[in-house]
Structure formats: C-alpha cells, structure tokens
Scaffold this motif. Structure first.
Motif, mmCIF file in Angstrom:
data_model
loop_
_atom_site.group_PDB
_atom_site.id
_atom_site.type_symbol
_atom_site.label_atom_id
_atom_site.label_comp_id
_atom_site.label_asym_id
_atom_site.label_seq_id
_atom_site.Cartn_x
_atom_site.Cartn_y
_atom_site.Cartn_z
ATOM 1 N N LEU A 1 0.839 -1.198 0.000
ATOM 2 C CA LEU A 1 0.000 0.000 0.000
ATOM 3 C C LEU A 1 0.877 1.251 0.000
ATOM 4 O O LEU A 1 0.605 2.220 -0.705
ATOM 5 C CB LEU A 1 -0.945 0.004 1.197
ATOM 6 N N GLY A 2 1.947 1.207 0.770
ATOM 7 C CA GLY A 2 2.878 2.326 0.788
ATOM 8 C C GLY A 2 3.528 2.545 -0.555
ATOM 9 O O GLY A 2 3.756 3.675 -0.972
ATOM 10 N N GLY A 3 3.819 1.452 -1.263
ATOM 11 C CA GLY A 3 4.384 1.576 -2.600
ATOM 12 C C GLY A 3 3.428 2.278 -3.546
ATOM 13 O O GLY A 3 3.839 3.117 -4.346
ATOM 14 N N MET A 4 2.132 1.954 -3.436
ATOM 15 C CA MET A 4 1.139 2.626 -4.278
ATOM 16 C C MET A 4 1.042 4.098 -3.910
ATOM 17 O O MET A 4 0.946 4.956 -4.780
ATOM 18 C CB MET A 4 -0.228 1.948 -4.140
ATOM 19 N N MET A 5 1.095 4.409 -2.593
ATOM 20 C CA MET A 5 1.022 5.804 -2.164
ATOM 21 C C MET A 5 2.250 6.572 -2.645
ATOM 22 O O MET A 5 2.139 7.711 -3.100
ATOM 23 C CB MET A 5 0.888 5.915 -0.653
ATOM 24 N N ALA A 6 3.422 5.945 -2.566
ATOM 25 C CA ALA A 6 4.642 6.614 -3.017
ATOM 26 C C ALA A 6 4.560 6.902 -4.520
ATOM 27 O O ALA A 6 4.987 7.965 -4.973
ATOM 28 C CB ALA A 6 5.866 5.758 -2.696
ATOM 29 N N THR A 7 3.998 5.966 -5.279
ATOM 30 C CA THR A 7 3.824 6.189 -6.718
ATOM 31 C C THR A 7 2.896 7.367 -6.962
ATOM 32 O O THR A 7 3.173 8.240 -7.793
ATOM 33 C CB THR A 7 3.272 4.918 -7.396
ATOM 34 N N PHE A 8 1.790 7.413 -6.221
ATOM 35 C CA PHE A 8 0.849 8.526 -6.349
ATOM 36 C C PHE A 8 1.517 9.840 -5.966
ATOM 37 O O PHE A 8 1.401 10.839 -6.672
ATOM 38 C CB PHE A 8 -0.379 8.266 -5.472
ATOM 39 N N MET A 9 2.246 9.844 -4.839
ATOM 40 C CA MET A 9 2.923 11.053 -4.386
ATOM 41 C C MET A 9 3.990 11.498 -5.388
ATOM 42 O O MET A 9 4.210 12.690 -5.566
ATOM 43 C CB MET A 9 3.557 10.832 -3.011
ATOM 44 N N SER A 10 4.646 10.545 -6.039
ATOM 45 C CA SER A 10 5.658 10.893 -7.035
ATOM 46 C C SER A 10 5.053 11.714 -8.162
ATOM 47 O O SER A 10 5.704 12.604 -8.710
ATOM 48 C CB SER A 10 6.317 9.632 -7.594
ATOM 49 N N GLY A 11 3.801 11.415 -8.486
ATOM 50 C CA GLY A 11 3.110 12.197 -9.505
ATOM 51 C C GLY A 11 2.807 13.611 -9.058
ATOM 52 O O GLY A 11 2.515 14.481 -9.875
ATOM 53 N N MET A 12 2.854 13.861 -7.750
ATOM 54 C CA MET A 12 2.562 15.185 -7.198
ATOM 55 C C MET A 12 3.820 15.892 -6.698
ATOM 56 O O MET A 12 3.728 16.954 -6.107
ATOM 57 C CB MET A 12 1.581 15.050 -6.015
ATOM 58 N N LYS A 13 4.989 15.302 -6.904
ATOM 59 C CA LYS A 13 6.189 15.857 -6.271
ATOM 60 C C LYS A 13 6.496 17.290 -6.673
ATOM 61 O O LYS A 13 7.041 18.047 -5.884
ATOM 62 C CB LYS A 13 7.392 14.943 -6.454
#
Length: 164
Positions: A120-132
């Motif tokens: 789940l954290g990996g999915m959140m990190a991917t999502f956050m990467s799109g917002m960096k």
C-alpha cells in the motif's frame, strides 16, 4: 518531515503529500505560526548535516510524523519518514536538491519511494511521485542555532529541525 512549508521541509513535504493523497484535494492551511523571524542571511554550512524534523503547527486533524533529513554540502538532500502512527507503517524516502538564497531554503524533490516493502505504501509513493512538483518549495529560516532550526513555508507551516 522541509515548508509550502517546506513544501519544503519535510514534515511540510510529507504532511502536504499525505494530506493531499488522503483528501484528494488541497489540504487546509495550517494554523498560523506565531514565532518571530530572527534570522537574516543564512549560510549553507548552518544547515549541512543530519536533522530530526517535526511540524510546529500541524494542520487540524492531521498527524505529522517525525522524520530525518540530511542536507549535504553538495546540495543533495534525503528525507526519511517512518509513519507508523498512520497505521499503514509507511517508510518513505524522498531525494532531491537544496540551496540557500538569502534567508530562504529551496528544495526540489527528484524521487519518492517506499522503502519498507509495504505494498500500500508503494502505491502511495507512486501517487505522491506524480505530485512531487507540487511538494517542492521554499521556506524562510526563522531561527537558527548550531542544533536547532525553525523553517516557515510560504503556506505558513512551520518545521523544527533538531541536529542529530
């Protein structure tokens, strides 16, 4: 974890990212920070090193994790956040660059990844990467001593860094 507060400094960075992910919209502003700006020009050497960061005025209803940040002499920075208090046991690593301009510190994130193996954290990190790009920012150095720094971001979020 660096203002945005650190949209910059990590608490600001992580708080903004997690709040944006959870709410799927812009986070509410933090309560006003009432400390005084006691610092003029900042020397890069004042910030080089390893720090523990925490939010001084977290947004209402949000939990702001404690994080570690390293500012290296070469202009690179690494934020490491262990957000066990969220119940998701996220461990995030955010890597970027930093620079000092007068009494401001600017941070540009280059990558965000989950480091514990939490799916789940990996999915959140991917999502956050799109917002960096929205998490990059500038903070004003309000207080600075050998072992403590207070940064206030353009959104009013304040972060305290304590030297490790």
């Amino acid at each position: 974890m660096i203002a945005r507060n650190a949209r910059l400094l990590a608490a600001g960075l992580l708080t903004l990212g997690l709040a944006g992910c959870a709410a799927m919209g812009p986070p509410p502003p933090p309560p006003p920070y009432t400390g005084e700006d006691n610092v003029g020009a900042v020397q890069k050497s004042m910030l080089v090193g390893n720090w523990v960061g925490r939010s001084l005025n977290p947004r209402e209803g949000s939990k702001s994790p404690v994080y570690n940040v390293t500012y290296s002499q070469d202009g690179s920075t690494v934020y490491e956040v262990n957000d066990a208090q969220s119940g998701m046991n996220l461990q995030l690593q955010m890597v970027g660059t930093w620079q000092v301009e007068g009494d401001l510190i600017r941070v540009q994130l280059e990558s965000i990844k989950e480091t514990s193996g939490n799916a789940l954290g990996g999915m959140m990190a991917t999502f956050m990467s799109g917002m960096k790009d929205r998490m990059n920012g500038t903070a004003n150095v309000y207080e600075a001593s050998a072992n403590r720094v207070v940064l206030v971001g353009t959104d009013g979020g304040a972060v305290e860094l304590t030297r490790q």
